[in-house]
Design a protein around this motif. Structure first.
Motif, PDB file in Angstrom:
ATOM      1  N   PRO A   1       0.673   3.114  -5.180  1.00 12.73           N
ATOM      2  CA  PRO A   1       0.648   4.687  -5.847  1.00 12.73           C
ATOM      3  C   PRO A   1       1.169   4.380  -7.420  1.00 12.73           C
ATOM      4  N   LEU A   2       2.314   3.530  -7.398  1.00 11.12           N
ATOM      5  CA  LEU A   2       2.887   3.294  -8.848  1.00 11.12           C
ATOM      6  C   LEU A   2       1.961   2.466  -9.813  1.00 11.12           C
ATOM      7  N   VAL A   3       1.314   1.706  -9.258  1.00  8.81           N
ATOM      8  CA  VAL A   3       0.359   0.816 -10.201  1.00  8.81           C
ATOM      9  C   VAL A   3      -1.175   1.253 -10.237  1.00  8.81           C
ATOM     10  N   ARG A   4      -1.524   2.156  -9.513  1.00 10.55           N
ATOM     11  CA  ARG A   4      -2.789   2.444  -9.425  1.00 10.55           C
ATOM     12  C   ARG A   4      -3.475   2.994 -10.616  1.00 10.55           C
ATOM     13  N   GLY A   5      -2.779   3.608 -11.316  1.00  7.09           N
ATOM     14  CA  GLY A   5      -3.321   4.056 -12.771  1.00  7.09           C
ATOM     15  C   GLY A   5      -3.587   2.996 -13.808  1.00  7.09           C
ATOM     16  N   GLU A   6      -2.681   2.036 -13.811  1.00  6.95           N
ATOM     17  CA  GLU A   6      -2.709   0.971 -14.710  1.00  6.95           C
ATOM     18  C   GLU A   6      -3.841   0.059 -14.090  1.00  6.95           C
ATOM     19  N   LEU A   7      -3.847  -0.431 -12.824  1.00  7.08           N
ATOM     20  CA  LEU A   7      -4.921  -1.170 -12.442  1.00  7.08           C
ATOM     21  C   LEU A   7      -6.406  -0.572 -12.598  1.00  7.08           C
ATOM     22  N   ALA A   8      -6.348   0.736 -12.251  1.00  7.04           N
ATOM     23  CA  ALA A   8      -7.738   1.584 -12.733  1.00  7.04           C
ATOM     24  C   ALA A   8      -8.122   1.264 -14.090  1.00  7.04           C
ATOM     25  N   ARG A   9      -7.292   1.357 -15.070  1.00  4.71           N
ATOM     26  CA  ARG A   9      -7.602   1.181 -16.362  1.00  4.71           C
ATOM     27  C   ARG A   9      -8.137  -0.345 -16.719  1.00  4.71           C
ATOM     28  N   LEU A  10      -7.328  -1.397 -15.892  1.00  2.00           N
ATOM     29  CA  LEU A  10      -7.999  -2.614 -16.222  1.00  2.00           C
ATOM     30  C   LEU A  10      -8.927  -2.808 -15.639  1.00  2.00           C
TER      31      LEU A  10
ATOM     32  N   GLN B   1       0.697  -1.384  -0.174  1.00  3.20           N
ATOM     33  CA  GLN B   1       0.139  -0.252   0.059  1.00  3.20           C
ATOM     34  C   GLN B   1       0.914   1.267   0.048  1.00  3.20           C
ATOM     35  N   ARG B   2       2.081   1.180   0.904  1.00  4.32           N
ATOM     36  CA  ARG B   2       2.742   2.435   0.803  1.00  4.32           C
ATOM     37  C   ARG B   2       3.562   2.626  -0.383  1.00  4.32           C
ATOM     38  N   ARG B   3       4.314   1.646  -1.180  1.00  4.58           N
ATOM     39  CA  ARG B   3       5.464   1.696  -1.929  1.00  4.58           C
ATOM     40  C   ARG B   3       4.753   1.451  -3.453  1.00  4.58           C
ATOM     41  N   THR B   4       4.152   0.431  -3.617  1.00 11.22           N
ATOM     42  CA  THR B   4       3.721  -0.372  -4.815  1.00 11.22           C
ATOM     43  C   THR B   4       2.533   0.405  -5.442  1.00 11.22           C
TER      44      THR B   4
ATOM     45  N   GLY C   1       3.202  -8.102 -16.576  1.00 14.80           N
ATOM     46  CA  GLY C   1       2.509  -7.380 -15.608  1.00 14.80           C
ATOM     47  C   GLY C   1       1.103  -7.495 -15.550  1.00 14.80           C
ATOM     48  N   PRO C   2       0.524  -6.643 -14.887  1.00 12.11           N
ATOM     49  CA  PRO C   2      -0.912  -6.821 -14.542  1.00 12.11           C
ATOM     50  C   PRO C   2      -1.700  -6.900 -15.861  1.00 12.11           C
ATOM     51  N   GLY C   3      -2.692  -7.984 -16.093  1.00 13.90           N
ATOM     52  CA  GLY C   3      -3.447  -7.980 -17.239  1.00 13.90           C
ATOM     53  C   GLY C   3      -2.733  -8.543 -18.587  1.00 13.90           C
ATOM     54  N   ASP C   4      -1.465  -9.290 -18.415  1.00 13.43           N
ATOM     55  CA  ASP C   4      -0.893  -9.922 -19.605  1.00 13.43           C
ATOM     56  C   ASP C   4      -1.282 -11.098 -19.603  1.00 13.43           C
TER      57      ASP C   4
END
Length: 828
Positions: A623-632, A618-621, A660-663
């Motif tokens: 914020p970096l992947v939230r945009g991509e996961l929101a798109r998925l 929640q603290r580190r990862t 990565g996520p979704g692949d």
């Protein structure tokens, strides 16, 4: 993921070339020059852009107009043949306009040509020293600021020609002379200039199908041709292009002038030409890689590119041409036109030579005002809003602004020097800017350090630490990626003193490069004083991975007297194992009144591990992947592959496939088994996953991945008929029985590995099992139907854990071979 190929693929594609791309052909085969149709069409498109731009840049520098054509031809033929970037087009560049104009004004044209030759020799020397990569270390903010300053200088100077006058020597002089020029403007020159600018602006925006067809004609050519035709039809009296006879063309002479001034001129020309060409080569690689046929294009060799640019400048200067560099506009047009080799660049150079010899009467009809408007538009485009937004986002706008203003006010070399000085100052400021705060919350003192903790910040760190009263509970948060020895000793000494007086200390926020892995730092209270419960860091085996960090530390044997203290990370702790480099930090802990660190628990040690891992994510990862996961989440999952592998914890599908996520749609089970359809007591979960992946998700490929040291394969080899009751594991492993039978069938060809034989029977069974499970896959109706329709491919993969090596299943001479995946396989 591109690591898997169809099982039926052969190596013919890799063995088609028996020699390097640019080496001589094999003996006995006649060598004939061939140019692809894509290269020829791209050459014509680039030529139509280069012709007016070359004349316009020569006009802007004050050089003979033929010099632009010479530089364009030499850039195409010499740099195109010898350079290391096959698709980059070289020629007279707008980025060199200010430098060349200043040289011509101070030293004359013949000396300017000599400076170009010397700059080319300097580039040859740098290329031989193989320092091309070092030029890329220049801050992009400096490069973009330099180009922006040159663009402003060009645009301001060309305004005078567009108004019918003559430009001055510098931007301040041009601005001071502008009111007088406006008072005595030439209406005909202004009308032609406005017409040229209007065509440049409107032509790329033509609507409809007709507009798409017309836009294929280069905008620069259309604008200049339209202005020329209108001026000729209206009978306007304007200064036109004047191309003197080639017999009177001035060549390079011996340099004349102050030695220091000439050295500075050579260095400036070398710097601008080299940096612009190398950055352009990198940009061209990115453009070419984005095309569907990118595998046919060789990546740039930057050292060879520097040698090619140096040779081109030597030849261009000797023949009386402008300095040569890689040009963004022409290179982009070359890539977009579909060029596949350096033949397009060379053909464009040949077309320039033909035009310079045969089209002189047509070229002399072009009004100078039209060329000035074209060059002014190019100068304005050099001030890129995209670059400004980028440097602002990276907090380098000060470097950009100082470089731009320095180039505009003083010159290119002076502006770049100012930009470098400001960039160094900004870097030092960031290194020394460390914010240290102290506050108290709920009886716990919080000391927060933001930035790099160096010896320069030690006095402020000491002041903040001494604000903490004796015996208090303290949390020291380190929010930085570096700590030097002075800061480390200061923090360690203070902590030892504070804990000796009854206080508790928790260090959080460690990152890669911040090594506070000592017992006195990771633990506190009485245990820290005696070291009885400290972690033996001498047994630590931390090694960085790409792009992960696996934090595995040996611990003493478990027992009541050797158990690690609460809150101490262990080898199996998900808070430190399998985390991204930016997330390697201790788990959150809450200091208690006993002097130990009590971790946040969710019920037992396993719950603590889970909370730690989730908290780190929640603290580190997150914020970096939230945009991509929101798109998925919005679009739903659209994986291209079903990846079926073993449940072994050492096989990490996302790591070995760089996905990565979704692949990937992943199915994991013991032994990577695929029960055949209709099997008694079969497992519907695997069949359901296969059906869902093929029918609903429409995956294009299915991969069965085995691995070394598989416990399921060992169990299959060791199994013997017994009268005991079948357990769920034994019932499941029955689906691996056909693999064992296939292994023991003397008539069936055994699969093999390239380069070596299987290490033992277990590895041989692992390979055989992959092939057998592919056969089971083909028996499923959904898979068979998709294979018949050509919508699905099956792949076999073997991953050796100890070697960290993947092997692809291929067909070689009728044998099933697991071929080693090499770097060259991934690069093409």
């Amino acid at each position: 993921m591109s690591a898997c190929v169809p099982a039926g693929t052969t190596d013919s594609a890799q063995t088609e070339r028996a020699h390097p791309p640019h080496s001589p052909p094999p003996p006995g085969r006649p060598r004939r020059f061939r140019i692809a149709g894509a290269d020829l069409s791209a050459a014509i498109a680039v030529f139509l852009i280069a012709l007016p731009l070359s004349l316009g840049i020569a006009l802007a520098t004050g050089a003979p107009l033929q010099a632009g054509l010479v530089a364009a031809a030499v850039g195409g033929l010499v740099a195109g043949r010898l350079g290391g970037s096959p698709l980059q087009v070289s020629g007279p560049a707008a980025g060199l306009t200010v430098v060349t104009a200043d040289l011509i004004q101070h030293y004359g044209w013949r000396t300017t040509c000599a400076v170009t030759v010397l700059a080319g020799l300097a580039q040859l020397g740098l290329g031989c020293l193989r320092v091309a990569r070092g030029a890329l270390a220049v801050s992009p903010a400096i490069v973009h600021g330099m180009l922006a300053g040159i663009g402003v200088t060009i645009a301001v100077a060309q305004v005078h020609i567009m108004l019918g006058g003559q430009p001055q020597s510098s931007v301040p002089d041009n601005l001071r002379a502008l009111p007088a020029q406006l008072a005595h403007l030439d209406p005909a020159a202004l009308a032609v200039s406005v017409l040229t600018l209007a065509v440049l602006l409107l032509w790329p925006r033509l609507p409809g199908r007709t507009g798409r067809l017309l836009r294929k004609v280069p905008t620069a050519l259309v604008a200049v041709a339209t202005a020329t035709a209108v001026a000729a039809a209206a009978g306007l009296v304007l200064p036109l292009v004047d191309l003197p006879s080639w017999r009177s063309h001035a060549l390079a002479g011996l340099p004349e002038g102050p030695v220091l001034g000439l050295v500075a001129a050579v260095l400036t020309t070398t710097l601008v030409c080299s940096v612009q060409s190398l950055l352009g080569a990198v940009a061209v690689d990115k453009l070419a890689a984005a095309r569907p046929a990118s595998r046919d294009v060789v990546r740039s060799d930057l050292d060879r590119e520097l040698l090619g640019q140096g040779a081109a400048n030597v030849v261009s200067g000797s023949l009386g041409g402008l300095p040569v560099a890689g040009v963004a506009v022409r290179s982009t047009a070359n890539v977009h036109a579909g060029a596949v080799s350096r033949n397009s660049t060379m053909a464009h150079g040949a077309l320039v030579v033909a035009a310079a010899l045969l089209l002189v009467p047509l070229l002399e009809l072009i009004p100078l005002a039209a060329l000035a408007a074209l060059v002014m538009a190019v100068g304005i485009q050099m001030v890129s809003l995209h670059h400004i937004r980028t440097v602002t986002r990276h907090r380098e706008v000060m470097v950009y602004a100082v470089t731009t203003l320095g180039v505009v006010s003083f010159g290119v070399l002076e502006g770049v020097a100012l930009g470098i000085a400001v960039a160094v100052g900004v870097a030092l400021h960031r290194l020394t800017r460390t914010r240290i705060t102290h506050r108290e919350e709920d009886g716990v003192h919080q000391v927060h350090v933001r930035g790099q903790l160096t010896f320069l910040a030690v006095p402020r760190l000491s002041r903040a630490l001494h604000l903490v009263p004796q015996g208090a509970d303290v949390v020291v948060s380190l929010d930085g990626s570096f700590m030097d020895h002075a800061a480390y000793e200061t923090l360690q000494d203070w902590q030892n003193t504070h804990t000796a007086r009854g206080g508790t200390v928790e260090i959080t926020g460690r990152r890669a490069g911040v090594r506070i892995a000592e017992p006195a730092v990771l633990t506190s209270g009485p245990a820290a004083e005696t070291g009885a419960e400290g972690v033996d860091t001498g047994d630590c085996r931390c090694r960085p991975w790409t792009a992960w960090r696996n934090h595995q530390c040996d611990r003493p044997a478990s027992g009541p007297d050797t158990a690690p203290p609460p809150g101490t990370a262990t080898a199996s702790d998900p808070a430190t194992a399998w985390t991204h480099p930016s997330a390697t930090e201790p788990a959150p802990a809450v200091p208690d009144r006993t002097g130990t660190q009590a971790p946040a628990r969710a019920g037992g040690r396993s719950g603590s591990q889970l909370v730690r891992g989730l908290s780190t994510f929640q603290r580190r990862t997150a914020p970096l992947v939230r945009g991509e996961l929101a798109r998925l989440a919005r679009e739903g999952q659209r994986p291209s592959q079903l990846f079926l592998t073993c449940a072994d914890s050492r096989v990490v599908t996302s790591m070995i496939t760089s996905s990565g996520p979704g692949d990937l749609f992943v199915v994991r089970n013991v032994g990577n088994l695929v029960p055949p359809p209709g099997t008694e007591s079969g497992d519907d979960s695997v069949a359901a996953a296969i059906e869902y992946a093929v029918e609903v998700l429409a995956v294009r490929s299915i991969t069965v991945c085995g691995h070394s040291g598989c416990g399921a394969m060992q169990a299959l080899l060791d199994s013997r008929p017994t009268g005991s009751v079948a357990t769920p594991l034994r019932r499941w492993l029955r689906h691996g029985g056909p693999s064992v039978e296939r292994l023991r069938d003397a008539g069936a060809p055994a699969p093999r590995l390239t380069g070596r034989a299987p290490a033992d029977d277990v590895e041989q069974l692992c390979l055989t099992n992959v092939i057998q499970q592919l056969e089971h896959l083909r028996a499923h109706e959904s898979v068979a139907r998709a294979l018949r329709d050509g919508a699905l491919e099956l792949h076999g993969l073997y991953f050796h854990v100890g070697e960290a090596q993947a092997y692809l299943l291929t067909e070689q001479g009728g044998d099933r071979v697991f071929d080693r995946v090499r770097d060259v396989d991934l690069a093409v």
